[in-house]
Scaffold this active site. Structure first.
Site, PDB file in Angstrom:
ATOM      1  N   ASP A 169      50.136  47.975 -35.489  1.00  9.85           N
ATOM      2  CA  ASP A 169      50.800  48.810 -36.388  1.00  9.85           C
ATOM      3  C   ASP A 169      49.918  50.222 -36.463  1.00  9.85           C
ATOM      4  O   ASP A 169      48.812  50.322 -35.635  1.00  9.85           O
ATOM      5  CB  ASP A 169      50.689  48.239 -37.903  1.00  9.85           C
ATOM      6  CG  ASP A 169      52.138  48.580 -38.739  1.00  9.85           C
ATOM      7  OD1 ASP A 169      52.684  49.606 -38.550  1.00  9.85           O
ATOM      8  OD2 ASP A 169      52.604  47.658 -39.539  1.00  9.85           O
ATOM      9  N   ASP A 224      60.848  51.103 -40.264  1.00  5.68           N
ATOM     10  CA  ASP A 224      61.324  49.589 -40.816  1.00  5.68           C
ATOM     11  C   ASP A 224      62.882  49.485 -41.365  1.00  5.68           C
ATOM     12  O   ASP A 224      63.402  50.385 -41.814  1.00  5.68           O
ATOM     13  CB  ASP A 224      60.267  49.396 -42.186  1.00  5.68           C
ATOM     14  CG  ASP A 224      59.081  48.938 -41.818  1.00  5.68           C
ATOM     15  OD1 ASP A 224      58.958  49.503 -40.702  1.00  5.68           O
ATOM     16  OD2 ASP A 224      58.176  48.518 -42.435  1.00  5.68           O
TER      17      ASP A 224
HETATM   18  C1  GAL Z   1      55.022  48.288 -41.188  1.00  5.96           C
HETATM   19  C2  GAL Z   1      55.616  47.676 -40.123  1.00  5.96           C
HETATM   20  C3  GAL Z   1      56.384  46.583 -40.524  1.00  5.96           C
HETATM   21  C4  GAL Z   1      55.159  45.397 -40.863  1.00  5.96           C
HETATM   22  C5  GAL Z   1      54.653  46.059 -42.027  1.00  5.96           C
HETATM   23  C6  GAL Z   1      53.258  45.324 -42.706  1.00  5.96           C
HETATM   24  O1  GAL Z   1      54.407  49.415 -40.771  1.00  5.96           O
HETATM   25  O2  GAL Z   1      56.623  48.516 -39.515  1.00  5.96           O
HETATM   26  O3  GAL Z   1      57.116  45.849 -39.597  1.00  5.96           O
HETATM   27  O4  GAL Z   1      54.457  45.084 -39.993  1.00  5.96           O
HETATM   28  O5  GAL Z   1      54.027  47.322 -41.743  1.00  5.96           O
HETATM   29  O6  GAL Z   1      52.739  45.887 -43.462  1.00  5.96           O
END
Ligand code: GAL
Length: 401
Positions: A169, A224
């Site tokens: 991430d 997301d």
């Molecule tokens: C976001 C990511 C998500 C999930 C989340 C966890 O940045 O796009 O899919 O992993 O963080 O905190």
């Protein structure tokens, strides 16, 4: 290659049918072969990854029992046998602080047996275990450390635990470009002594399709997803823009599946699954498979649709006709073409795909396999039409006779 597939691929890549298709043509000027030569050297991702991830349904509420039960359920539902192989932990599996040697530490209250024991269990089921970290100082939840500055140490830790997949991430980073931060972890994984699938998650911010092919096996092209029609459709459209860059070894990722989480209708989930499969997107289930209902299981278990996603030609199908009554299509192996008739409008309507739009020679006669009704229409020529309910999608594989 037979004449039909050559015509199909060229028409598909060059046909200026809609604004979005014209946009894609600019991107298509990159010679595929040049791109192909620069793949990440782990040999993984020859077809899009399939599996499960904890985030869409459970967010930070995860613990080892849930993961073990999920692995059991993947087997008992038959999903594992269909190719869903990765069981992926997302955010929140570690303690907030590293140990005195700087190692990541599994959260004692939720993963008391540790990640190695979990990997052993998942492997004993014939599945693979994925994990999550971040190219910053903390992950997005801020409940565990990121790997920035600890890439080699963490890659070695993951390898020693038997990890098979890393989602990486982009939160809480130091402001340097993902183009600089992500290859460091990619190289660390390559040197870790274990084959680890590398999934980049920088949300499409720096157009990773254009640079990530030599870095990882997939890259998010969007922010997301959430469990709603508008979120799902907009992610499909954003991901479509990068179709020309997907290939065996490296895939565009419009985010994980919401199928079964309750925020969309059966028709909408069928569209979600169909278009993700056609786009050669990762098929990462995001619901609670321990209590999966029959409708969800039927959607996720459609082997004919899965086979399209896993087709060895590895060309991402794309939007051919925009508007409410959409046509999406792309070439498949063995001279076949996949076509989806997708009703984005709010009432039932007939949608038609013409051979000239989907890259089939006008005189070609095909058999059309309906992937959701499991029926075949023989000897079709020129076009294929079907009545499609609001927000639903029909999918056909066209095989030349
Ligand atoms: C976001 C990511 C998500 C999930 C989340 C966890 O940045 O796009 O899919 O992993 O963080 O905190």
């Amino acid at each position: 290659m037979s004449p039909l597939v050559i015509v199909a691929v060229f028409c598909f890549l060059l046909s200026p049918v809609t604004t979005s298709a014209r946009q894609i043509n600019t991107i298509d000027s990159n010679p595929r072969e040049q791109i192909r030569k620069k793949l990440i050297e782990n040999g993984l991702g020859l077809t899009p990854q399939m599996g499960w991830n904890s985030w869409n349904h459970f967010h930070c509420d995860i613990e080892e029992k849930l993961i073990r039960e999920t692995a059991d359920a993947m087997v008992s539902t038959g999903l594992a046998a269909l190719g869903y192989e990765y069981i992926n932990l997302d955010d929140c599996w570690a303690e907030l602080d590293r140990d005195s040697q700087g190692n990541l530490v599994p959260k004692a209250s939720t993963f008391p047996s540790g990640i190695k024991a979990l990997a052993d269990y998942v492997h004993s089921k014939g599945l693979k275990l994925g994990i999550y970290s971040d190219a910053g100082t903390q992950t997005c939840s801020k409940r565990m450390p990121g790997s920035l500055g600890y890439e080699e140490k963490d890659a070695k830790t993951f390898a020693s635990w038997g990890i098979d997949y890393l989602k990486y991430d982009n939160c809480n980073n130091d402001g340097t470009s993902p183009k600089e931060r992500y290859p460091i972890m990619g190289n660390a994984l390559l040197k870790s002594g274990r084959s680890i699938f590398y999934s980049l998650c920088e949300w499409g911010e720096e157009d990773p399709a254009t640079w990530a092919k030599s870095v990882g096996n997939s890259w998010r092209t969007t922010g997301d997803i959430s469990d709603h029609w508008d979120s799902m459709t907009s992610r499909a459209d954003l991901n479509d823009k990068w179709a020309a860059y997907a290939r065996p070894g490296g895939w565009n990722d419009p985010d994980m599946l919401e199928v079964g989480n309750g925020g969309m209708t059966k028709e909408e989930y069928r569209s979600h699954f169909s278009i993700w499969a056609l786009m050669k997107a990762p098929l990462l289930i995001g619901c609670d498979v321990r209590s999966v209902d029959n409708v969800t299981l039927e959607l996720l278990s459609n082997q004919e649709v899965i086979v399209v996603n896993q087709d060895k030609l590895g060309i991402q199908g794309k939007k051919i006709k925009d508007g409410d009554l959409q046509v999406w299509a792309g070439p498949l192996s063995q001279n076949r073409v996949i076509v989806a008739l997708w009703n984005r409008g709010s009432s039932e309507a007939t949608i038609t795909a013409y051979w000239s739009d989907i890259g089939i020679n006008s005189s070609t006669v095909v058999n059309a396999r309906n992937l959701w009704e499991h029926s075949t229409q023989n000897s079709i020529k020129g076009q294929i039409s079907a009545s499609v309910s609001a927000h639903d999608c029909k999918m056909f594989v066209l095989s030349p006779k």
